[in-house]
Structure formats: structure tokens, C-alpha cells
Scaffold this motif. Sequence first.
Motif, PDB file in Angstrom:
ATOM      1  N   VAL A  73      -7.321   2.753  -9.021  1.00  0.00           N
ATOM      2  CA  VAL A  73      -8.417   2.307  -9.692  1.00  0.00           C
ATOM      3  C   VAL A  73      -8.557   0.907  -9.943  1.00  0.00           C
ATOM      4  O   VAL A  73      -9.663   0.540  -9.913  1.00  0.00           O
ATOM      5  N   GLY A  74      -7.529   0.701 -10.608  1.00  0.00           N
ATOM      6  CA  GLY A  74      -7.764  -0.793 -11.070  1.00  0.00           C
ATOM      7  C   GLY A  74      -7.783  -1.677 -10.180  1.00  0.00           C
ATOM      8  O   GLY A  74      -8.496  -2.728 -10.107  1.00  0.00           O
ATOM      9  N   PHE A  75      -6.882  -1.501  -8.964  1.00  0.00           N
ATOM     10  CA  PHE A  75      -7.093  -2.854  -7.781  1.00  0.00           C
ATOM     11  C   PHE A  75      -8.424  -2.520  -7.051  1.00  0.00           C
ATOM     12  O   PHE A  75      -8.804  -3.477  -6.473  1.00  0.00           O
ATOM     13  N   SER A  76      -9.390  -1.316  -7.397  1.00  0.00           N
ATOM     14  CA  SER A  76     -10.267  -1.239  -6.510  1.00  0.00           C
ATOM     15  C   SER A  76     -11.871  -1.794  -7.645  1.00  0.00           C
ATOM     16  O   SER A  76     -12.951  -1.745  -6.944  1.00  0.00           O
ATOM     17  N   LEU A  77     -11.572  -1.942  -8.800  1.00  0.00           N
ATOM     18  CA  LEU A  77     -12.397  -2.315  -9.784  1.00  0.00           C
ATOM     19  C   LEU A  77     -12.723  -3.896  -9.510  1.00  0.00           C
ATOM     20  O   LEU A  77     -11.731  -4.622  -8.918  1.00  0.00           O
ATOM     21  N   PRO A  78     -13.983  -4.424 -10.043  1.00  0.00           N
ATOM     22  CA  PRO A  78     -14.265  -5.788  -9.812  1.00  0.00           C
ATOM     23  C   PRO A  78     -13.148  -6.620 -10.963  1.00  0.00           C
ATOM     24  O   PRO A  78     -12.690  -5.950 -11.780  1.00  0.00           O
ATOM     25  N   HIS A  79     -13.005  -7.768 -10.619  1.00  0.00           N
ATOM     26  CA  HIS A  79     -12.124  -8.590 -11.580  1.00  0.00           C
ATOM     27  C   HIS A  79     -12.748  -8.679 -12.970  1.00  0.00           C
ATOM     28  O   HIS A  79     -13.853  -9.000 -13.162  1.00  0.00           O
ATOM     29  N   GLY A  80     -11.838  -8.395 -14.136  1.00  0.00           N
ATOM     30  CA  GLY A  80     -12.248  -8.476 -15.068  1.00  0.00           C
ATOM     31  C   GLY A  80     -11.310  -7.734 -16.165  1.00  0.00           C
ATOM     32  O   GLY A  80     -10.337  -7.528 -15.970  1.00  0.00           O
ATOM     33  N   ARG A  86      -3.287  -8.854   7.312  1.00  0.00           N
ATOM     34  CA  ARG A  86      -4.316  -8.192   8.120  1.00  0.00           C
ATOM     35  C   ARG A  86      -5.425  -8.008   7.365  1.00  0.00           C
ATOM     36  O   ARG A  86      -6.742  -8.163   7.842  1.00  0.00           O
ATOM     37  N   PHE A  87      -5.570  -7.460   6.104  1.00  0.00           N
ATOM     38  CA  PHE A  87      -6.736  -7.011   5.197  1.00  0.00           C
ATOM     39  C   PHE A  87      -6.945  -7.943   4.045  1.00  0.00           C
ATOM     40  O   PHE A  87      -7.737  -7.860   3.312  1.00  0.00           O
ATOM     41  N   GLY A  88      -6.262  -9.065   3.818  1.00  0.00           N
ATOM     42  CA  GLY A  88      -6.265  -9.812   2.506  1.00  0.00           C
ATOM     43  C   GLY A  88      -5.631  -9.207   1.753  1.00  0.00           C
ATOM     44  O   GLY A  88      -5.236  -8.001   1.450  1.00  0.00           O
ATOM     45  N   LEU A  89      -4.979  -9.991   0.635  1.00  0.00           N
ATOM     46  CA  LEU A  89      -4.129  -9.611  -0.441  1.00  0.00           C
ATOM     47  C   LEU A  89      -4.840  -8.593  -1.287  1.00  0.00           C
ATOM     48  O   LEU A  89      -4.186  -7.616  -1.742  1.00  0.00           O
ATOM     49  N   ALA A  90      -6.002  -8.767  -1.692  1.00  0.00           N
ATOM     50  CA  ALA A  90      -6.825  -7.634  -2.410  1.00  0.00           C
ATOM     51  C   ALA A  90      -6.788  -6.379  -1.816  1.00  0.00           C
ATOM     52  O   ALA A  90      -6.674  -5.308  -2.242  1.00  0.00           O
ATOM     53  N   GLY A  91      -7.009  -6.284  -0.415  1.00  0.00           N
ATOM     54  CA  GLY A  91      -7.151  -5.264   0.239  1.00  0.00           C
ATOM     55  C   GLY A  91      -5.722  -4.365   0.334  1.00  0.00           C
ATOM     56  O   GLY A  91      -5.650  -3.164   0.258  1.00  0.00           O
ATOM     57  N   ALA A  92      -4.843  -5.323   0.585  1.00  0.00           N
ATOM     58  CA  ALA A  92      -3.524  -4.599   0.644  1.00  0.00           C
ATOM     59  C   ALA A  92      -3.211  -3.953  -0.736  1.00  0.00           C
ATOM     60  O   ALA A  92      -2.266  -2.907  -0.770  1.00  0.00           O
ATOM     61  N   MET A  93      -3.188  -4.467  -1.758  1.00  0.00           N
ATOM     62  CA  MET A  93      -2.852  -4.162  -3.372  1.00  0.00           C
ATOM     63  C   MET A  93      -3.862  -2.890  -3.347  1.00  0.00           C
ATOM     64  O   MET A  93      -3.392  -2.096  -4.333  1.00  0.00           O
ATOM     65  N   GLN A  94      -4.884  -2.570  -2.843  1.00  0.00           N
ATOM     66  CA  GLN A  94      -5.571  -1.316  -2.938  1.00  0.00           C
ATOM     67  C   GLN A  94      -4.891  -0.239  -2.400  1.00  0.00           C
ATOM     68  O   GLN A  94      -5.077   0.974  -2.624  1.00  0.00           O
ATOM     69  N   ILE A  95      -4.179  -0.555  -1.154  1.00  0.00           N
ATOM     70  CA  ILE A  95      -3.400   0.561  -0.383  1.00  0.00           C
ATOM     71  C   ILE A  95      -2.013   0.803  -1.180  1.00  0.00           C
ATOM     72  O   ILE A  95      -1.722   1.949  -0.971  1.00  0.00           O
ATOM     73  N   VAL A  96      -1.567  -0.318  -1.526  1.00  0.00           N
ATOM     74  CA  VAL A  96      -0.008   0.079  -2.077  1.00  0.00           C
ATOM     75  C   VAL A  96       0.140   1.150  -2.896  1.00  0.00           C
ATOM     76  O   VAL A  96       1.084   1.879  -2.811  1.00  0.00           O
ATOM     77  N   PRO A  97      -0.675   1.423  -4.035  1.00  0.00           N
ATOM     78  CA  PRO A  97      -0.494   2.741  -4.755  1.00  0.00           C
ATOM     79  C   PRO A  97      -0.383   4.272  -3.953  1.00  0.00           C
ATOM     80  O   PRO A  97      -0.170   5.084  -4.658  1.00  0.00           O
ATOM     81  N   VAL A  98      -1.024   4.152  -2.859  1.00  0.00           N
ATOM     82  CA  VAL A  98      -1.240   5.205  -2.159  1.00  0.00           C
ATOM     83  C   VAL A  98       0.036   5.834  -1.698  1.00  0.00           C
ATOM     84  O   VAL A  98       0.323   7.080  -1.409  1.00  0.00           O
ATOM     85  N   VAL A  99       1.050   4.867  -1.702  1.00  0.00           N
ATOM     86  CA  VAL A  99       2.589   5.294  -1.259  1.00  0.00           C
ATOM     87  C   VAL A  99       3.074   6.129  -2.483  1.00  0.00           C
ATOM     88  O   VAL A  99       3.772   6.954  -2.179  1.00  0.00           O
ATOM     89  N   ALA A 100       2.564   6.517  -3.702  1.00  0.00           N
ATOM     90  CA  ALA A 100       2.862   7.235  -4.708  1.00  0.00           C
ATOM     91  C   ALA A 100       2.749   8.723  -4.347  1.00  0.00           C
ATOM     92  O   ALA A 100       3.144   9.628  -4.778  1.00  0.00           O
ATOM     93  N   VAL A 101       1.938   8.795  -3.141  1.00  0.00           N
ATOM     94  CA  VAL A 101       1.363  10.417  -2.749  1.00  0.00           C
ATOM     95  C   VAL A 101       2.762  10.773  -2.100  1.00  0.00           C
ATOM     96  O   VAL A 101       3.297  11.969  -2.396  1.00  0.00           O
ATOM     97  N   GLY A 102       3.475   9.913  -1.263  1.00  0.00           N
ATOM     98  CA  GLY A 102       4.719  10.470  -0.666  1.00  0.00           C
ATOM     99  C   GLY A 102       5.713  10.571  -1.609  1.00  0.00           C
ATOM    100  O   GLY A 102       6.544  11.675  -1.691  1.00  0.00           O
ATOM    101  N   ALA A 103       5.807   9.807  -2.726  1.00  0.00           N
ATOM    102  CA  ALA A 103       6.774   9.894  -3.543  1.00  0.00           C
ATOM    103  C   ALA A 103       6.439  11.418  -4.688  1.00  0.00           C
ATOM    104  O   ALA A 103       7.365  12.358  -4.963  1.00  0.00           O
ATOM    105  N   LEU A 104       5.104  11.543  -4.627  1.00  0.00           N
ATOM    106  CA  LEU A 104       4.961  12.911  -5.394  1.00  0.00           C
ATOM    107  C   LEU A 104       5.205  14.248  -4.632  1.00  0.00           C
ATOM    108  O   LEU A 104       5.845  15.087  -5.229  1.00  0.00           O
TER     109      LEU A 104
END
Length: 442
Positions: free
Chosen positions: A330-337, A400-418
Motif C-alpha cells: 500500500v505504501g509504495f502505491s500511495l502518493p508521496h507524502g 523497464r517500469f521505472g524505480l517507482a513501478g519496480a518498488m510497487q512490484i517488490v512486496p508481491v514476493v511476500a506472497v511466495g514467502a507466505l
Amino acid sequence: MAAPITERVGDTIVDRPSASAAPRARRFFPWLVFALTFALLLSDYMSRQVLSAVFPFLKVEWALTDTELGGLTSVVALTVGLLAVPLSLLGDRWGRVKSIVLMASIWSLATAGSAIAANYEQLMLARVFIGVGEAAYGSVGLAVVLAVFPVYRRASLTGAFLAGGSFGSVLGVALGGALAVQFGWRWSFAAMAILGLVLVVAYRALISDKKLEAHRVATLTDGQPVTAPGGRAKLRTLFSTPSVIAAYVGSGLQLFIAGSLFAWLPSYLGRAYGLAPDKAAGIAAIAILLMGTGMIVCGAVTDRLARTVAIRKWTTAIVYTTASLVFLGVGFSLPHGGAQLLLLAIGVFFAAGTAGPAGAMVTNLTHESIRATALGTLTLANNLLGLAAGSLITGILADRFGLAGAMQIVPVVAVGALIALLIGRKYYLRSLAKVDAQSVIR
């Protein structure tokens, strides 16, 4: 001096000192082991990460490219990943204290070699030897610590011990940068080398394999020792149960997120908030300290909750992974602030919270005679699936997606860990029974 009295306390065997023994000394020694082993871990990461502080100086003096600078960093992680398991096995066979003294001597001398390197090639060679020295230290050092403490403190001690990597990294960069500005970049390496060698001398003088054996706490499962005295478990038990494999995979995938944050959070803060590099790095350093604090707190909470119900180690790890997924996603998907920074801070706190529980899980599912090797296997998973992969794959995604886009994808790896942790929890009791059956003398 009269011999100690052996008796059972809960799920452990302890040696009670006789009336003529010194109980205060027996209580003090395990904490001495932890303090010195933890101090060497700080030295380990300070020697590894001080390089980041002197990048600007090396770039100017030797006209290095960013790729060449990055190679000096990655060669250590690569060496650690390749050698963690074989050198951990050597530590189990040869003697853990002797191995620790040798490893710390190697990385300290290699750090001293970095200080006198005349060119890029010599510095690269020194960095390789730093990796050789550090490769098995985390696993062997943790095995030494866990051997002298009761089972109910394993998650706390593992979390606190591994958090030393975060604290050492921050100390190495901060102290190295200050020394480089005042005295030149070579003194940054020299200071780390001197610290390491002083700690080596102290460790050799105060701790020995014989003393560790006298203070060892022998683990029991279902009221019986997992092997007879002097027995050594077979190496295939490192992978013989679904739960231990799940612990390796779940821990590694979760640390993918931590590795990505280590490498890319300063750049993200700089680009997203328009911060100067030093300010972005300062905020990122605070985040790394917060992650280290989270490792300690999460480990302590796990031990507290799992003291009477062992399977809760898996439950708490699942909670920590879920928290990092939700808050970082959620955090990486929110506007900066401010709202984004608050959610990211909470997510960072839990990002490596599984480290303590994972170490306790692997320890419980493997025999003490091969514990350093088991923790070395966990280190391999944490590096290859986690720390190394996180920084590299996030960089590829950023291109490929920009750093902001990449950081939105990174937390999804936790699904595999779960998924891995849920599988491990499901088969945990069955896996413990299988470990008991396979623990034989050879």
C-alpha cells in the motif's frame, strides 16, 4: 571441583553446577559468547560495507566506472553465497571456535590489504578474500551462540544476532565516511581491520571449543536426545522434511524484499522526494536501523508467544510477512507524502522480521552436530533468493517500469514467502517426528 549435575528442565538438558561450582560464572559465559560473537558480526559487516563510503574517492583517484564499483560490492556477496555451505560444514567438522578465529582473521587481514591496494585489481582480490572470511561466519557464529542458550530463546537470539548485519552496515558507512574525509580513504579500511584483529585476539583468549562444550545446552525432542552423545546426524537431514525446506524458501523470499530495500531505498527517496544524495542516504540509514530493530523485536515476541506452543513460531512469521506485504504494498502505491512514509516505515520494520523465527525453525528441525551447516544452508537461501536477487531483479524491473513501478512490484514476493511458511506450518509436527526417526549415529 565437583562434576556438574545433569538434569532435565522442560525441553532441554542442562548441567547444573555442583555446590562447589561457580554458578555466576556459568550464567555469565553464554552472554560473553553472545557479546563477542555479535561484536565480530559488526566487524564483519563494517568491513564489507565501508566500501560504499569511499566510492566517490575511488571513482576520482582510479577513474572507475559505476560498473567497476558495483563489482567490488557484488563480489563479496557472490563469494559468501558460493562458500557458505561448504565452509559451514567445515566449521562443524573442524571446530567452531577455531573456524571463527580463522575466518575473522582472514576478513580483517583482507580489509587491511584493501587499505594498501595499489590498483583496482588488487582491491578486487582483497574483496574476494573478505568474502571468503565472511562466508560461513553468520552460520557458524549463530550455531555457537545457540549452543549455550536454552531453546526458548532461539528466535530472540537469532533475530538479535542477524540484526547485527544492519547495525554493522550503518556503522561501517558512517565511520568509514568520516575517516575518509578526515584522513583519506585508506584509513577507512585500516580502522576496520584493526578493530577486527583486536576482537580476534579477545575471542581467542576468552572462548574455546572446550569451554563451549562445558556450557552446552543439549536439545531434547519429545523428552529424548535426538542422538546419543557423540553422534552426528546425516547430512541428508538438512533437506529431509517439508518444513525445513519451507523455512529455507520462505526466509529467502522474504529477504528478497529486505535486499531490495537495502539497495534501492536511498535512490527511491532521492528520486521521489527530490532529496540530495546525502539526505536520502541518511533517511535510508534510519530505515535500515528500523529494520534491524524489527528483527530483534519480532524475534523476542516470537519466543514469548512460542515458549509453550512451538508451532507459533510459524504463526508469528506468517504475521510478519503479511504485515510487510500489506504496508509496503500500500505504501509504495500511495502518493508521496507523510502517509506514504509512515506506511513504509511500518513495512520496513516487519520486512526482515522472519529472520529470527526462520533461524529457530531450522535449528529445531536439524541436529546440533550439523547446525552450522543447516544455518549455512539458510544463509545460502537468504543470499541467493533474497539479498542478492532482491537488488538485482529490482534494478532490472526499474529499467523497464521505472524505480517507482519496480518498488510497487517488490512486496508481491511476500506472497511466495507466505505460501512456503503456510506449508511449513502445516507439516511442522510431522517433520519434527521425522527428524527424530532419522537422527542416528554414524
